[in-house]
Design an enzyme around this catalytic site. Structure first.
Site, PDB file in Angstrom:
ATOM      1  N   ARG A  16       9.921  -0.824  -6.345  1.00 22.91           N
ATOM      2  CA  ARG A  16      10.713  -1.225  -5.191  1.00 22.91           C
ATOM      3  C   ARG A  16       9.958  -2.284  -4.408  1.00 22.91           C
ATOM      4  NH1 ARG A  16       9.649   4.702  -2.584  1.00 22.91           N
ATOM      5  NH2 ARG A  16       7.502   4.358  -1.886  1.00 22.91           N
ATOM      6  N   ILE A  31       0.854  -1.185   0.000  1.00 20.83           N
ATOM      7  CA  ILE A  31       0.000   0.000   0.000  1.00 20.83           C
ATOM      8  C   ILE A  31       0.891   1.236   0.000  1.00 20.83           C
ATOM      9  CG2 ILE A  31      -1.699   1.292   1.349  1.00 20.83           C
ATOM     10  CD1 ILE A  31      -2.744  -1.371   2.369  1.00 20.83           C
ATOM     11  N   ASP A  32       0.810   2.037  -1.062  1.00 16.23           N
ATOM     12  CA  ASP A  32       1.742   3.157  -1.189  1.00 16.23           C
ATOM     13  C   ASP A  32       1.041   4.390  -1.756  1.00 16.23           C
ATOM     14  OD1 ASP A  32       4.142   4.458  -1.003  1.00 16.23           O
ATOM     15  OD2 ASP A  32       5.281   2.966  -2.129  1.00 16.23           O
ATOM     16  N   CYS A  33       1.625   5.527  -1.432  1.00  9.66           N
ATOM     17  CA  CYS A  33       1.270   6.818  -2.023  1.00  9.66           C
ATOM     18  C   CYS A  33      -0.080   7.360  -1.587  1.00  9.66           C
ATOM     19  CB  CYS A  33       1.342   6.759  -3.551  1.00  9.66           C
ATOM     20  SG  CYS A  33       2.980   6.334  -4.158  1.00  9.66           S
ATOM     21  N   THR A  64       1.797  -0.519  -5.637  1.00  8.32           N
ATOM     22  CA  THR A  64       0.985   0.593  -6.121  1.00  8.32           C
ATOM     23  C   THR A  64       1.789   1.882  -6.171  1.00  8.32           C
ATOM     24  OG1 THR A  64       0.215   1.100  -3.879  1.00  8.32           O
ATOM     25  CG2 THR A  64      -1.099  -0.461  -5.170  1.00  8.32           C
TER      26      THR A  64
END
Length: 216
Positions: free
Chosen positions: A168, A9-11, A163
């Site tokens: 990475r 879960i990113d950004c 996401t």
């Protein structure tokens, strides 16, 4: 279908910034895709879903953001999950699904791939010192049993979704990702929906998995 899907879960903050909103609104917006993803996995027969929401490295963020995330996680556990269970409980019950936490739960959701491996090594070392196991017993299977993901029958993911357009691994499931299929999407987590998930699954289904071998 993959048996085990992992998602970074990113950004959340970037999405909020894009709309001129405080970073906290981005994290709150991330609850909706979480509910939808869990429900879809249950409907489509995906046995395990592992999500990285807060890692040990995130403690280095500003105190304001960390405090907000901890408060959000607490509220999610107290009320948000109750709402989510109301929406997906029939799916959870039918598929025999359960929720498990990995990492150091004494510090709330606090996980990193390196931490998980080092903790497993310490556990094995203690068992060897106490004579429970000997040197010859130490192999990949034993190490996997000591990792946090041993709580499920499918400890190693088949597919990892990152996401936010980032390329990475974010110190996530480092041992378990040895033969995983990677999928990177430009969608920020709060905007990740069924369409984006279907695209990731379709990409996975088009691949031939080698597991280090050659095509016969």
């Amino acid at each position: 279908m993959p048996r085990h899907v992992a998602v970074i879960i990113d950004c959340n903050g970037r999405r909020a910034c894009h709309w001129g909103l405080p970073g906290s609104s981005g994290h709150e917006a991330g609850i909706r895709p979480l509910r939808e993803l869990v429900e879809l996995c249950g409907k489509w027969g995906i046995k395990v879903l592992t999500l990285l929401a807060f890692s040990s490295g995130n403690w280095s963020r500003s105190k304001e953001e960390v405090d907000f995330l901890m408060d959000l996680l607490e509220r999610l556990l107290q009320s948000g999950l109750e709402i989510m269970f109301e929406l997906i409980y029939p799916v959870l019950n039918r598929e025999g699904m359960r929720i498990s936490t990995i990492g150091d739960s004494s510090k709330l959701p606090n996980y990193s791939g390196k931490y998980d491996i080092s903790r497993a090594c310490k556990s094995i070392a203690h068992k060897a010192k106490d004579g429970i196991i000997c040197l010859e017993d130490i192999d990949e299977k034993l190490i996997e049993k000591e990792l946090s993901t041993s709580c499920t029958e499918v400890p190693c993911p088949d597919l990892l979704i990152q996401t936010g357009g980032e390329l990475r691994l974010s110190n996530f499931l480092l041992w378990q990702l040895a033969y995983i299929e990677l999928y990177f999407t430009q969608a920020l987590w709060p905007d990740f929906r069924k369409t984006e998930f279907v695209e990731a699954l379709h990409s996975f289904q088009q691949r031939k998995r080698w597991y280090g071998s050659r095509d016969s």
